[in-house]
Design a protein around this motif. Structure first.
Motif, short mmCIF file in Angstrom:
data_model
loop_
_atom_site.label_atom_id
_atom_site.label_comp_id
_atom_site.label_asym_id
_atom_site.label_seq_id
_atom_site.Cartn_x
_atom_site.Cartn_y
_atom_site.Cartn_z
N GLY A 1 -10.37 9.82 9.81
CA GLY A 1 -9.97 10.40 8.53
C GLY A 1 -10.98 10.27 7.42
N GLY A 2 -12.14 9.69 7.70
CA GLY A 2 -13.14 9.56 6.65
C GLY A 2 -14.22 8.59 7.05
N ALA A 3 -14.70 7.82 6.11
CA ALA A 3 -15.76 6.86 6.39
C ALA A 3 -15.88 5.90 5.21
N GLU A 4 -16.76 4.94 5.37
CA GLU A 4 -17.14 4.04 4.28
C GLU A 4 -18.64 3.93 4.24
N VAL A 5 -19.18 3.90 3.02
CA VAL A 5 -20.59 3.59 2.81
C VAL A 5 -20.70 2.09 2.59
N ILE A 6 -21.69 1.49 3.22
CA ILE A 6 -22.00 0.09 2.96
C ILE A 6 -23.33 0.05 2.22
N THR A 7 -23.30 -0.48 1.01
CA THR A 7 -24.51 -0.48 0.19
C THR A 7 -25.42 -1.64 0.58
N ARG A 8 -26.62 -1.65 0.06
CA ARG A 8 -27.59 -2.68 0.40
C ARG A 8 -27.17 -4.06 -0.08
N SER A 9 -26.26 -4.11 -1.07
CA SER A 9 -25.75 -5.41 -1.52
C SER A 9 -24.49 -5.82 -0.76
N GLY A 10 -24.01 -4.95 0.16
CA GLY A 10 -22.84 -5.28 0.96
C GLY A 10 -21.53 -4.71 0.45
N ALA A 11 -21.55 -3.96 -0.64
CA ALA A 11 -20.33 -3.35 -1.16
C ALA A 11 -19.90 -2.21 -0.24
N ARG A 12 -18.59 -1.97 -0.19
CA ARG A 12 -18.05 -0.89 0.64
C ARG A 12 -17.45 0.17 -0.27
N VAL A 13 -17.85 1.42 -0.03
CA VAL A 13 -17.46 2.54 -0.89
C VAL A 13 -16.77 3.59 -0.02
N PRO A 14 -15.57 4.06 -0.39
CA PRO A 14 -14.87 5.04 0.45
C PRO A 14 -15.57 6.39 0.45
N VAL A 15 -15.52 7.05 1.60
CA VAL A 15 -16.04 8.41 1.75
C VAL A 15 -14.91 9.26 2.28
N SER A 16 -14.52 10.29 1.55
CA SER A 16 -13.43 11.14 2.00
C SER A 16 -13.94 12.16 3.01
N ARG A 17 -13.02 12.69 3.80
CA ARG A 17 -13.39 13.68 4.82
C ARG A 17 -14.07 14.88 4.17
N ARG A 18 -13.67 15.23 2.96
CA ARG A 18 -14.25 16.39 2.28
C ARG A 18 -15.76 16.25 2.08
N TYR A 19 -16.22 15.02 1.80
CA TYR A 19 -17.64 14.81 1.48
C TYR A 19 -18.45 14.23 2.63
N LEU A 20 -17.79 13.85 3.75
CA LEU A 20 -18.49 13.16 4.82
C LEU A 20 -19.58 14.02 5.44
N LYS A 21 -19.29 15.27 5.74
CA LYS A 21 -20.28 16.14 6.38
C LYS A 21 -21.52 16.29 5.51
N GLU A 22 -21.33 16.54 4.21
CA GLU A 22 -22.46 16.70 3.30
C GLU A 22 -23.29 15.42 3.21
N LEU A 23 -22.59 14.28 3.21
CA LEU A 23 -23.29 13.00 3.11
C LEU A 23 -24.14 12.76 4.35
N LYS A 24 -23.59 13.05 5.53
CA LYS A 24 -24.35 12.87 6.77
C LYS A 24 -25.56 13.81 6.80
N GLN A 25 -25.34 15.07 6.37
CA GLN A 25 -26.44 16.03 6.38
C GLN A 25 -27.53 15.62 5.40
N TYR A 26 -27.16 14.97 4.31
CA TYR A 26 -28.13 14.52 3.30
C TYR A 26 -29.18 13.62 3.95
N PHE A 27 -28.73 12.80 4.94
CA PHE A 27 -29.65 11.86 5.59
C PHE A 27 -30.14 12.38 6.94
N GLY A 28 -29.82 13.63 7.27
CA GLY A 28 -30.33 14.23 8.49
C GLY A 28 -29.48 14.00 9.71
N PHE A 29 -28.23 13.48 9.53
CA PHE A 29 -27.31 13.32 10.66
C PHE A 29 -26.53 14.61 10.88
N HIS A 30 -26.13 14.85 12.13
CA HIS A 30 -25.38 16.07 12.46
C HIS A 30 -24.02 15.71 13.05
#
Length: 236
Positions: A207-236
């Motif tokens: 149903g979504g994902a979480e970003v883990i930042t370099r300091s260890g914080a966890r940030v929610p990623v909704s399904r709506r933005y997950l595809k764009e976020l993955k593509q931003y870093f070159g993931f398919h």
């Protein structure tokens, strides 16, 4: 009655302008402040029709402050400067007018006369710089200037808009929409902006994902933005 705020880091300059404005009974001075962060708070809280804004101020200039304001609720801006070249540039920033220091009373009256005739909301159009390098923030009664490079993510809730750095949370009065426009932070959730440079991992979940930042914080990623976020870093 025309409400206004005076913004200048020189107290004597503020007082001199206030004395000139006191001769106009239809001008109401709501506040006098000495820096851009205090000015942003005063503008957001008091919602003046007019701001007399000094261009040269420490840390954040008058023109940089103008870029931080939400143009949909922008007051009229009259830049105040001691230098002709800055006065000319003021119109590039879609200012209502400019005044040279020391302020000539007749020139000020011309500005006020134009203002009285132009009471309709004014579209100040795009302003620059388009990208902010610092955010005006606060924590309790402390005003903080936070470099964008220190920001890991920003989120909003019923308590306001919060800026997360590796050192903790501070708060800002800027909206998420304006922050997206003026920084390189990207939406990962309708209530969260994240700095791509701060992302260490993307943990895909049902149903979504979480970003883990370099300091260890966890940030929610909704399904709506997950595809764009993955593509931003070159993931398919």
């Amino acid at each position: 009655m025309i409400s206004c705020i005076l913004v200048d880091d020189e107290p004597y300059a503020r007082e001199a302008l206030a004395e000139l404005l006191a001769k106009s009974p239809d001008i109401l001075i709501l506040a006098q402040v000495g820096n851009a962060i205090e000015a942003m708070q005063a503008i957001n809280e008091l919602k003046p029709q007019l701001v007399f804004l000094d261009i040269q101020m420490p840390r954040i200039s008058g023109m940089e402050l103008l870029a931080m304001l939400d143009k949909s609720t922008m007051p009229r801006i009259v830049f105040v400067t001691a230098f002709d070249e800055f006065a000319i540039k003021a119109f590039e920033y879609h200012a209502f007018d400019y005044l040279l220091k020391p302020i000539d009373p007749d020139r000020l009256e011309q500005t006020l006369a134009r203002l009285r005739q132009d009471l309709a909301p004014k579209d100040l159009g795009p302003v620059t710089p388009a990208e902010l390098t610092h955010l005006p923030c606060f924590s309790g009664n402390r005003l903080k200037v936070v470099p964008i490079s220190d920001v890991e993510f920003i989120f909003s809730d019923v308590g306001g808009v919060h800026v997360a750095t590796a050192n903790g949370l501070v708060h800002t009065q800027m909206t998420l929409k304006l922050l997206e426009e003026k920084t390189r932070l990207i939406f990962c959730h309708r209530q969260y902006l994240v700095a791509p440079a701060a992302i260490a991992e993307i943990e895909v979940q049902d149903g979504g994902a979480e970003v883990i930042t370099r300091s260890g914080a966890r940030v929610p990623v909704s399904r709506r933005y997950l595809k764009e976020l993955k593509q931003y870093f070159g993931f398919h």
